[in-house]
Design an enzyme around this catalytic site. Structure first.
Site: not given
Ligand code: FES
Ligand code: FES
Length: 123
Positions: A33, A35, A58, A102
């Site tokens: 994702c 992140d 998020c 996450c």
């Molecule tokens: Fe990337 Fe949650 S979606 S860590």
């Molecule tokens: Fe990516 Fe939670 S959805 S960090």
């Protein structure tokens, strides 16, 4: 979806930011994702005396980052290494099932920062 503790840490994150001249830096990410969570530490005599986080993610990722800095601050490195992803989620009073991945970044970033600190000090 999120409980009050999680919301509190999301709206009022503790220890957000970055330490200048950090003694240890840990950065982890989820390649699926994109992140990213980055933790900077200051360490004195094996105790974490300051800690900050920067997180792209998020609400759950922000809240777990905030909570892991609170759990780790003032702890010895040994104690901080024992903080698990499950401990962070539990301290927040639980997270939605689909958000557990996450939350897995937070303790990982902390541990990475401690490993970085140790690697820099080893001759
Ligand atoms: Fe990337 Fe949650 S979606 S860590
Ligand atoms: Fe990516 Fe939670 S959805 S960090």
């Amino acid at each position: 979806m999120y409980n009050e503790t999680v919301k509190d840490h999301f709206y009022h994150p503790r220890n957000a930011g970055e330490l200048e001249d950090a003694d240890g830096i840990g950065e982890v990410g989820d390649i699926n994702c994109g992140d990213i969570m980055r933790i900077t530490l200051r360490v004195e005599r094996d105790i974490i005396t300051a800690i900050r986080f920067k997180t792209f993610g998020c609400a759950a990722a922000i809240a777990t980052s905030s909570m892991v800095t609170e759990l780790a601050n003032g702890k010895t490195l040994q104690q901080a290494l024992r903080i698990s992803n499950a401990d962070v989620a539990a301290a927040l009073g639980g997270l939605p099932e689909e958000k557990l991945s996450c939350s897995n970044l937070a303790a990982d970033a902390l541990h990475a920062a401690i490993r970085d600190y140790r690697a820099r000090r080893s001759p």
